[in-house]
Each structure stands twice: as C-alpha cells, then as structure tokens.
Scaffold this active site. Structure first.
Site, mmCIF file in Angstrom:
data_model
loop_
_atom_site.group_PDB
_atom_site.id
_atom_site.type_symbol
_atom_site.label_atom_id
_atom_site.label_comp_id
_atom_site.label_asym_id
_atom_site.label_seq_id
_atom_site.Cartn_x
_atom_site.Cartn_y
_atom_site.Cartn_z
ATOM 1 N N HIS A 1 0.839 -1.215 0.000
ATOM 2 C CA HIS A 1 0.000 0.000 0.000
ATOM 3 C C HIS A 1 0.868 1.258 0.000
ATOM 4 O O HIS A 1 0.462 2.289 -0.516
ATOM 5 C CB HIS A 1 -0.901 0.040 1.247
ATOM 6 C CG HIS A 1 -1.632 -1.236 1.488
ATOM 7 N ND1 HIS A 1 -2.546 -1.742 0.602
ATOM 8 C CD2 HIS A 1 -1.553 -2.135 2.508
ATOM 9 C CE1 HIS A 1 -3.024 -2.886 1.083
ATOM 10 N NE2 HIS A 1 -2.436 -3.145 2.226
ATOM 11 N N HIS B 1 5.438 6.556 6.743
ATOM 12 C CA HIS B 1 5.152 6.159 5.366
ATOM 13 C C HIS B 1 4.625 7.385 4.616
ATOM 14 O O HIS B 1 4.380 8.420 5.225
ATOM 15 C CB HIS B 1 4.108 5.030 5.336
ATOM 16 C CG HIS B 1 2.814 5.442 5.938
ATOM 17 N ND1 HIS B 1 2.536 5.315 7.298
ATOM 18 C CD2 HIS B 1 1.736 6.040 5.386
ATOM 19 C CE1 HIS B 1 1.346 5.805 7.534
ATOM 20 N NE2 HIS B 1 0.837 6.259 6.398
ATOM 21 N N HIS C 1 2.039 9.027 1.200
ATOM 22 C CA HIS C 1 0.925 8.889 0.254
ATOM 23 C C HIS C 1 1.215 9.839 -0.909
ATOM 24 O O HIS C 1 1.699 10.963 -0.673
ATOM 25 C CB HIS C 1 -0.409 9.274 0.903
ATOM 26 C CG HIS C 1 -0.750 8.446 2.111
ATOM 27 N ND1 HIS C 1 -1.536 7.313 2.042
ATOM 28 C CD2 HIS C 1 -0.382 8.565 3.420
ATOM 29 C CE1 HIS C 1 -1.670 6.791 3.257
ATOM 30 N NE2 HIS C 1 -0.963 7.525 4.115
ATOM 31 N N GLU D 1 -3.418 13.468 1.497
ATOM 32 C CA GLU D 1 -4.719 12.961 1.969
ATOM 33 C C GLU D 1 -5.518 14.121 2.565
ATOM 34 O O GLU D 1 -6.641 14.393 2.138
ATOM 35 C CB GLU D 1 -4.493 11.855 3.005
ATOM 36 C CG GLU D 1 -3.739 10.668 2.400
ATOM 37 C CD GLU D 1 -4.059 9.351 3.052
ATOM 38 O OE1 GLU D 1 -3.767 9.192 4.264
ATOM 39 O OE2 GLU D 1 -4.626 8.475 2.389
ATOM 40 N N HIS E 1 3.325 10.516 6.866
ATOM 41 C CA HIS E 1 2.676 10.204 8.150
ATOM 42 C C HIS E 1 3.656 9.515 9.095
ATOM 43 O O HIS E 1 4.166 8.442 8.779
ATOM 44 C CB HIS E 1 1.468 9.286 7.913
ATOM 45 C CG HIS E 1 0.337 9.987 7.246
ATOM 46 N ND1 HIS E 1 -0.661 9.316 6.544
ATOM 47 C CD2 HIS E 1 0.033 11.303 7.147
ATOM 48 C CE1 HIS E 1 -1.520 10.199 6.067
ATOM 49 N NE2 HIS E 1 -1.121 11.417 6.424
ATOM 50 N N THR F 1 -6.286 6.203 7.825
ATOM 51 C CA THR F 1 -6.825 6.558 6.504
ATOM 52 C C THR F 1 -6.814 5.368 5.552
ATOM 53 O O THR F 1 -7.135 5.500 4.373
ATOM 54 C CB THR F 1 -6.027 7.699 5.847
ATOM 55 O OG1 THR F 1 -4.695 7.212 5.574
ATOM 56 C CG2 THR F 1 -5.967 8.921 6.738
HETATM 57 N N1 LIG Z 1 -2.376 6.365 6.870
HETATM 58 S S1 LIG Z 1 -2.359 6.356 8.444
HETATM 59 O O1 LIG Z 1 -1.205 7.100 9.040
HETATM 60 O O2 LIG Z 1 -3.656 6.989 8.948
HETATM 61 C C1 LIG Z 1 -2.193 4.671 9.024
HETATM 62 C C2 LIG Z 1 -1.373 4.393 10.105
HETATM 63 C C3 LIG Z 1 -1.300 3.079 10.579
HETATM 64 C C4 LIG Z 1 -2.051 2.095 9.960
HETATM 65 O O3 LIG Z 1 -1.961 0.817 10.477
HETATM 66 C C5 LIG Z 1 -2.552 -0.196 9.700
HETATM 67 C C6 LIG Z 1 -2.802 -1.381 10.533
HETATM 68 C C7 LIG Z 1 -3.399 -1.440 11.762
HETATM 69 N N2 LIG Z 1 -3.430 -2.753 12.062
HETATM 70 C C8 LIG Z 1 -3.952 -3.395 13.195
HETATM 71 C C9 LIG Z 1 -3.654 -4.747 13.369
HETATM 72 C C10 LIG Z 1 -4.157 -5.406 14.472
HETATM 73 C C11 LIG Z 1 -4.970 -4.736 15.414
HETATM 74 C C12 LIG Z 1 -5.252 -3.386 15.210
HETATM 75 C C13 LIG Z 1 -4.742 -2.715 14.096
HETATM 76 N N3 LIG Z 1 -2.871 -3.450 11.077
HETATM 77 N N4 LIG Z 1 -2.502 -2.614 10.147
HETATM 78 C C14 LIG Z 1 -2.871 2.375 8.888
HETATM 79 C C15 LIG Z 1 -2.932 3.695 8.412
HETATM 80 ZN ZN LIG Z 2 -0.813 7.339 6.097
#
Ligand SMILES: NS(O)(O)c1ccc(OCc2cn(-c3ccccc3)nn2)cc1
Ligand SMILES: [Zn+2]
Length: 260
Positions: free
Chosen positions: A62, A92, A94, A104, A117, A197
């Site tokens: 992603h 990371h 976007h 975003e 982010h 997001t």
């Molecule tokens: N783009 S952003 O900075 O908003 C952003 C920041 C962090 C993110 O984590 C994805 C994630 C969470 N989990 C997870 C796994 C197990 C339990 C709970 C969560 N797995 N992948 C996604 C987007």
């Molecule tokens: Zn992000």
C-alpha cells in the site's frame, strides 16, 4: 480479495468490508484554516527523535514504510493535544501520479503533492500498537505535507533505498535514519480527532497536521512511483501511485490550531 486503491477495491468500496468507513471520526479531512479554533490549552509539540531507532524499510503493498524499534521511549512525540508521550512506530507516504495532488488532507480544498505520516502509539496506556490502534486515544499521527520545488537535501536517503523494496512484501535493513531531517522549520499545527486513513480505518488517531510543508523535487517524488503495489511473482505489474484516501465528512468535530 484485499482492499486497494483501484476502481473496484478503492476508498469508495472500503465500507463494504470496513463499515466504520462511514463513521463519525474518519480521516482525512479538508482543513479550513479560518474554521480552526485557537485553544489556550494547546501548547507546542515536542519531537524527541534523537537516539533514533529505525530498523527497516518495507513495501507493504500500500505504501513504503520505515519501521522503528518501539520497545522504549527513545523516539516519541509529546505535548500539544497529547496527555503523554506517544512512541514512534513507523512512517510512510501517500502520493498520486505525475502532475496530480497526492496528499490525503487538503487545505481549503487544495491538495499537496504528497503527505508523510509519522505514526506513534500511546505506550503509557496500552501494551501494544495493535491494542492502541483500536482505542480512541491510542494513536497520534503527525502529518507533513510535501510540495514540489528543489531537491530535499535528506530525502535521497529514502529514495536511494526504494529499489530494494520495489515489490509488495519486500523489506530491507534501514538503520540509523533519523526522521528529524524530514521536519519543516516550524511546528505550528492543526489538530482533530480522526482515524486511520486505510483499512481497518480504526477511529483511534489524534491527528496533528503541520501547517508548513517540506519541499521535495518532482524527480525525488517520481522515485516513489518506481514502487509496485504488486508482488515480484504477480503476472500484471501495478505501479504504486494514487495511494491516498480523499477527504471525509468533518461531522460534529472541532478543528483546533496552535499558532498562526
Ligand atoms: N495512513 S495512516 O497514518 O492513517 C495509518 C497508520 C497506521 C495504519 O496501520 C494499519 C494497521 C493497523 N493494524 C492493526 C492490526 C491489528 C490490530 C489493530 C490494528 N494493522 N494494520 C494504517 C494507516
Ligand atoms: Zn498514512
């Protein structure tokens, strides 16, 4: 059938598998500066990234992610809207395709070329990132806009490593990188309660979006588009671009700001 950024599996379809996509504190949002309220209880943020603890750089299908050792409070964000230090877990980016806006968050309806982010979690209250990621005050994400101009003097440390993580599922050592070098000079910010997001879109993020963008060149940003959404074995190649979610309804939320 996994989520993505395409026509069939993109942001407008995420609600089918992740109903919280239509929730009351979704991110990103369009930031309208004139509607951001000053709040005397809001102080400056402090970023302690000194003894930095970067581990690796990876392509998760992603985005490209730099992950950190989060076993102690060496690299944290604190102050501002936060009640305690939040530990740096990863950062990371976007971005879009050439010539389009890939951030975003937008500001008065205008996007930036890209958005960085830096993801932190509330280790004072929760035992793991995963636990924090499902709690309303579990995460703090620092958003930094990237605008096009001259070369960024330190971004090459990341773009030079992208060839090692071209395909989904690839990762490589990435030690000793201090993200302090990616910060703008001024830490004035907007803040509001929002969400991840990307799926699982948990409504667990205290967003802190810096007002001042950093400047990178089109050449540097173009390097990110060498990455692939797809794995090395996948039959069709899918260039990693347009990996951004559009702004979501503000609903009953308050947008606050620290300084002009
Ligand atoms: N783009 S952003 O900075 O908003 C952003 C920041 C962090 C993110 O984590 C994805 C994630 C969470 N989990 C997870 C796994 C197990 C339990 C709970 C969560 N797995 N992948 C996604 C987007
Ligand atoms: Zn992000």
């Amino acid at each position: 059938h996994h989520w993505g950024y395409g026509k069939e599996d993109g942001p407008s379809a995420w609600h089918t598998e992740y109903p919280v996509a239509k929730g009351n504190r979704q991110s990103p949002i369009d930031i309208i500066p004139d509607e951001a309220r000053r709040d005397s209880s809001l102080g400056p943020i402090f970023l302690k990234y000194d003894r930095c603890t970067s581990l690796n750089i990876a392509n998760n299908g992603h985005s490209v992610v730099v992950e950190f050792n989060d076993s102690d409070d060496r690299s944290v964000i604190q102050g501002g809207p936060l009640d305690n230090p939040y530990r740096l877990k990863q950062f990371h980016f976007h971005w879009a395709e050439k010539g389009c806006e890939g951030s975003e968050h937008t500001v008065a309806g205008v996007g930036y070329a890209s958005e960085l982010h830096l993801v932190h979690w509330n280790a004072a209250k929760y035992k793991t990132f995963e636990e924090a990621a499902t709690a309303p005050d579990g995460l703090a994400v620092l958003g930094i806009f990237l605008e096009l101009g001259d070369d960024h003097r330190w971004l090459h440390m990341i773009t030079d490593a992208l060839y090692m993580v071209k395909f989904k599922g690839s990762s490589s050592d990435f030690k000793g990188f201090n993200p302090k070098c990616l910060l703008p000079s001024n830490l004035h910010y907007w803040t509001y309660l929002g969400s991840l997001t990307t799926p699982p879109l948990h409504e667990s993020v205290i967003w802190i979006v810096l007002k001042e963008p950093i400047v990178v060149s089109e050449k540097q940003l173009g390097m990110f588009r060498l990455l692939q959404f797809s794995g090395e074995e996948d039959s069709q190649r899918m260039r990693m671009e347009n990996n951004f979610r559009p702004p979501q309804p503000l609903k009953e939320r308050l947008l606050r700001q620290f300084k002009q």
